[in-house]
Design a protein around this motif. Structure first.
Motif, mmCIF file in Angstrom:
data_model
loop_
_atom_site.group_PDB
_atom_site.id
_atom_site.type_symbol
_atom_site.label_atom_id
_atom_site.label_comp_id
_atom_site.label_asym_id
_atom_site.label_seq_id
_atom_site.Cartn_x
_atom_site.Cartn_y
_atom_site.Cartn_z
ATOM 1 N N VAL A 56 -6.290 2.441 -11.643
ATOM 2 C CA VAL A 56 -6.116 1.122 -11.044
ATOM 3 C C VAL A 56 -6.453 -0.115 -11.806
ATOM 4 O O VAL A 56 -7.559 0.130 -12.537
ATOM 5 C CB VAL A 56 -6.892 1.238 -9.640
ATOM 6 C CG1 VAL A 56 -7.097 -0.187 -9.027
ATOM 7 C CG2 VAL A 56 -6.376 2.246 -8.472
ATOM 8 N N GLU A 57 -5.703 -0.840 -11.892
ATOM 9 C CA GLU A 57 -6.093 -2.066 -12.986
ATOM 10 C C GLU A 57 -7.118 -3.076 -12.366
ATOM 11 O O GLU A 57 -8.187 -3.529 -13.227
ATOM 12 C CB GLU A 57 -4.582 -2.863 -13.242
ATOM 13 C CG GLU A 57 -3.655 -2.380 -13.984
ATOM 14 C CD GLU A 57 -2.579 -3.064 -14.416
ATOM 15 O OE1 GLU A 57 -2.487 -4.279 -14.001
ATOM 16 O OE2 GLU A 57 -2.033 -2.807 -15.543
ATOM 17 N N TRP A 58 -7.068 -3.314 -11.118
ATOM 18 C CA TRP A 58 -8.089 -4.176 -10.690
ATOM 19 C C TRP A 58 -8.774 -3.648 -9.599
ATOM 20 O O TRP A 58 -8.285 -3.802 -8.222
ATOM 21 C CB TRP A 58 -7.455 -5.605 -10.377
ATOM 22 C CG TRP A 58 -8.408 -6.684 -9.851
ATOM 23 C CD1 TRP A 58 -9.588 -6.838 -9.968
ATOM 24 C CD2 TRP A 58 -7.923 -7.830 -8.944
ATOM 25 N NE1 TRP A 58 -10.144 -8.099 -9.313
ATOM 26 C CE2 TRP A 58 -9.058 -8.542 -8.853
ATOM 27 C CE3 TRP A 58 -6.671 -8.307 -8.417
ATOM 28 C CZ2 TRP A 58 -8.844 -9.731 -8.191
ATOM 29 C CZ3 TRP A 58 -6.761 -9.412 -7.807
ATOM 30 C CH2 TRP A 58 -7.775 -10.190 -7.595
ATOM 31 N N ASP A 59 -9.895 -2.991 -9.590
ATOM 32 C CA ASP A 59 -10.777 -2.606 -8.387
ATOM 33 C C ASP A 59 -11.042 -3.505 -7.423
ATOM 34 O O ASP A 59 -11.339 -2.936 -6.315
ATOM 35 C CB ASP A 59 -11.801 -1.592 -8.946
ATOM 36 C CG ASP A 59 -11.603 -0.180 -9.694
ATOM 37 O OD1 ASP A 59 -10.864 0.574 -8.612
ATOM 38 O OD2 ASP A 59 -11.733 0.156 -10.398
ATOM 39 N N GLU A 60 -11.617 -4.632 -7.830
ATOM 40 C CA GLU A 60 -11.995 -5.641 -6.791
ATOM 41 C C GLU A 60 -10.697 -6.504 -6.142
ATOM 42 O O GLU A 60 -11.263 -7.266 -5.531
ATOM 43 C CB GLU A 60 -12.783 -6.737 -7.717
ATOM 44 C CG GLU A 60 -13.978 -5.922 -8.201
ATOM 45 C CD GLU A 60 -13.623 -5.069 -9.713
ATOM 46 O OE1 GLU A 60 -12.755 -5.673 -10.174
ATOM 47 O OE2 GLU A 60 -14.456 -4.439 -9.785
ATOM 48 N N LEU A 65 -7.235 -0.866 2.856
ATOM 49 C CA LEU A 65 -6.693 0.443 2.726
ATOM 50 C C LEU A 65 -7.640 1.568 2.660
ATOM 51 O O LEU A 65 -9.104 1.161 2.708
ATOM 52 C CB LEU A 65 -6.339 0.658 0.971
ATOM 53 C CG LEU A 65 -4.801 -0.061 0.827
ATOM 54 C CD1 LEU A 65 -4.616 -1.430 1.325
ATOM 55 C CD2 LEU A 65 -4.597 0.133 -0.621
ATOM 56 N N LYS A 66 -7.413 2.751 2.876
ATOM 57 C CA LYS A 66 -8.411 4.012 3.014
ATOM 58 C C LYS A 66 -8.325 4.726 1.454
ATOM 59 O O LYS A 66 -7.621 5.577 1.191
ATOM 60 C CB LYS A 66 -8.284 5.001 4.104
ATOM 61 C CG LYS A 66 -8.170 4.373 5.431
ATOM 62 C CD LYS A 66 -7.753 5.010 6.515
ATOM 63 C CE LYS A 66 -7.683 4.343 8.030
ATOM 64 N NZ LYS A 66 -7.424 5.438 8.778
ATOM 65 N N ARG A 67 -9.065 4.170 0.525
ATOM 66 C CA ARG A 67 -8.975 4.612 -0.791
ATOM 67 C C ARG A 67 -9.560 6.226 -0.819
ATOM 68 O O ARG A 67 -9.010 6.625 -1.612
ATOM 69 C CB ARG A 67 -9.846 3.661 -1.797
ATOM 70 C CG ARG A 67 -9.574 2.369 -1.704
ATOM 71 C CD ARG A 67 -10.069 1.513 -2.742
ATOM 72 N NE ARG A 67 -9.720 1.933 -4.088
ATOM 73 C CZ ARG A 67 -9.953 1.259 -5.218
ATOM 74 N NH1 ARG A 67 -10.994 0.339 -5.113
ATOM 75 N NH2 ARG A 67 -9.799 1.561 -6.465
ATOM 76 N N ALA A 68 -10.385 6.719 0.040
ATOM 77 C CA ALA A 68 -10.978 7.785 0.008
ATOM 78 C C ALA A 68 -9.781 8.860 0.341
ATOM 79 O O ALA A 68 -9.675 10.075 -0.010
ATOM 80 C CB ALA A 68 -12.112 8.073 0.768
ATOM 81 N N LYS A 69 -8.732 8.389 0.975
ATOM 82 C CA LYS A 69 -7.753 9.388 1.402
ATOM 83 C C LYS A 69 -6.190 9.102 0.305
ATOM 84 O O LYS A 69 -5.487 9.478 0.657
ATOM 85 C CB LYS A 69 -7.252 8.972 2.757
ATOM 86 C CG LYS A 69 -8.246 9.287 3.691
ATOM 87 C CD LYS A 69 -7.645 9.181 5.168
ATOM 88 C CE LYS A 69 -8.620 9.553 6.202
ATOM 89 N NZ LYS A 69 -8.039 9.637 7.625
ATOM 90 N N ARG A 113 0.955 -1.211 0.016
ATOM 91 C CA ARG A 113 0.136 -0.020 0.120
ATOM 92 C C ARG A 113 0.903 1.139 -0.238
ATOM 93 O O ARG A 113 1.975 1.423 0.486
ATOM 94 C CB ARG A 113 -0.826 -0.012 1.291
ATOM 95 C CG ARG A 113 -0.137 0.237 2.643
ATOM 96 C CD ARG A 113 -1.370 0.003 3.702
ATOM 97 N NE ARG A 113 -0.527 0.181 4.988
ATOM 98 C CZ ARG A 113 -0.368 1.194 5.751
ATOM 99 N NH1 ARG A 113 -0.909 2.351 5.265
ATOM 100 N NH2 ARG A 113 0.071 1.309 6.923
ATOM 101 N N GLY A 114 0.368 2.165 -0.710
ATOM 102 C CA GLY A 114 0.879 3.682 -0.757
ATOM 103 C C GLY A 114 0.059 4.729 -0.799
ATOM 104 O O GLY A 114 -1.205 4.300 -1.142
ATOM 105 N N ARG A 115 0.121 5.879 -0.396
ATOM 106 C CA ARG A 115 -0.789 6.904 -0.247
ATOM 107 C C ARG A 115 -0.374 7.933 -1.349
ATOM 108 O O ARG A 115 0.875 8.467 -1.314
ATOM 109 C CB ARG A 115 -0.960 7.406 1.105
ATOM 110 C CG ARG A 115 -2.112 8.637 0.987
ATOM 111 C CD ARG A 115 -2.626 8.877 2.535
ATOM 112 N NE ARG A 115 -3.263 7.806 2.945
ATOM 113 C CZ ARG A 115 -3.817 7.888 4.178
ATOM 114 N NH1 ARG A 115 -3.520 8.949 5.045
ATOM 115 N NH2 ARG A 115 -4.499 6.851 4.515
ATOM 116 N N VAL A 116 -1.213 8.126 -2.510
ATOM 117 C CA VAL A 116 -1.018 9.292 -3.511
ATOM 118 C C VAL A 116 -1.134 10.485 -2.980
ATOM 119 O O VAL A 116 -2.157 10.872 -2.508
ATOM 120 C CB VAL A 116 -1.521 9.029 -4.545
ATOM 121 C CG1 VAL A 116 -1.288 10.199 -6.001
ATOM 122 C CG2 VAL A 116 -1.514 7.523 -5.266
ATOM 123 N N VAL A 117 -0.115 11.346 -2.587
ATOM 124 C CA VAL A 117 -0.334 12.650 -2.094
ATOM 125 C C VAL A 117 -0.160 13.806 -3.279
ATOM 126 O O VAL A 117 -0.516 14.932 -3.246
ATOM 127 C CB VAL A 117 0.797 12.980 -0.891
ATOM 128 C CG1 VAL A 117 0.372 12.141 0.171
ATOM 129 C CG2 VAL A 117 2.320 12.853 -1.220
#
Length: 347
Positions: free
Chosen positions: A56-60, A67-71, A46-50
């Protein structure tokens, strides 16, 4: 595009074009980014895009559950850059572009397919370029017709290997395994990325080996035993292998295991644990060098060792519940140092 990693240990940067996954691009350039499965399952990468954006290739992917995708969190093994990016990765990250085992992309051709039992197939991949890997490592295999990659440990070991030997167990709903079991796949082309994985054997450590495998998790153990045999490692060290299957008929690679036992100067013990059948004889009827025991492989290991281990390094592979139980036994109960209990999460 330029990717800047903000890690606990400082900033590092690498180049990645829009067709490449962030994790794979960083690994090929020598960054020791965190990962375990490399296929979207475990969530370790995991990493956070700042700054910037990704595709994203595979959403599922199951790993997204943690992960906290909203962040802005992404799985680096599933994300490609759409722009230059700054990504925060909560880990200490080093760089070493000189390693002979740096992973990279290759193509391959499937050859020598053979069924080992009703649910297990063994095959080889003839590589477009040789690969140097450590015993215990794995590769991600991709088919043009299937979405996503599948991680499989190498069964063989050889310096600069031009062929990889892999083993696959058929799973309900498994896209790759259903394809493999469904017809004539000889000569089919695949993509291969690797080598990957940290559950590796290093003879210079000079420790006795404990291997605990369930089903097709035996693959990496076979590579470890092959290297140990090449080094004549069991002349001065001991080894114990516990291989869990349901019934006697479900065992595979038994001839090879028996050969390793015969070449080990009496210092290697292999036990086949039968979870759904009794052990009607103390040893295998065809391979007397292999002991039989009834029960879950972790219970068989506990009974055979009594929780006592002599200067060991342990390798675990198999279904997640099995690995979790073995970890608890070895680290919490037997108090083995975590650095010497090695496994990779594939599921």
């Amino acid at each position: 595009m330029r990717i800047t990693i903000q890690a606990n240990s400082g900033e590092l940067a690498f180049e990645c074009d829009g067709t490449e996954r962030l994790l794979y691009a960083g690994l090929t350039q020598g960054l020791k980014l965190p990962y375990e499965c490399g296929t979207g399952t475990c969530g370790t990468c995991r990493g956070r895009v700042v700054e910037g954006s990704t595709v994203v290739e595979w959403d599922e992917a199951p790993g997204f559950a943690r992960l906290k995708r909203a962040k802005g969190d992404v799985l680096m093994c599933q994300a490609r850059p759409a722009t230059d990016c700054v990504i925060r990765v909560p880990a200490n990250i080093a760089a070493d572009a000189s390693s002979p085992t740096l992973p990279r992309h290759r193509t391959g051709r499937i050859e020598r397919v053979r069924r080992l039992n009703a649910e297990v197939i063994d095959f080889e991949v003839a590589l477009s370029a040789p690969m140097t890997f450590e015993a215990g490592q794995f590769v991600v295999v991709e088919l043009p017709s299937l979405r996503g990659g599948r991680a499989y440990s190498m069964v063989n070991f050889a310096p600069d290997a031009s062929r990889l030997r892999l083993v696959v167990r058929q799973k309900p709903g498994g896209g790759f395994s259903n394809w493999l079991f469904g017809g004539d796949v000889e000569g089919s082309g695949v993509g291969v990325f690797g080598p990957l994985g940290h559950a590796t054997f290093h003879p210079e450590e000079g420790r006795n080996l404990v291997c605990v495998a369930g089903g097709s998790g035996l693959a990496g153990m076979m590579s470890i035993l092959e290297r140990a045999r090449r080094e004549d490692y069991f002349r001065n060290h001991k080894g114990q292998v516990f291989f869990g299957v349901r019934t006697l008929a479900d065992g595979f690679y038994l001839e090879e295991l028996a050969e390793h036992v015969a070449a080990a100067h009496g210092n290697l013990q292999v036990t086949l644990a039968l979870s759904h059948a009794p052990a009607e004889t103390p040893t295998h009827p065809r391979y007397p060098g292999i002991a039989l025991a009834a029960g879950l492989v972790t219970d068989v290991m506990a009974a055979a060792t009594g929780g006592r281990y002599d200067n060991p390094v342990a390798f675990l592979a198999g279904p997640t519940p099995m690995v979790d139980i073995a970890l608890r036994m070895l680290i919490r109960e037997a108090r083995l140092p975590p650095a010497f209990v090695r496994y990779d999460k594939f599921t």
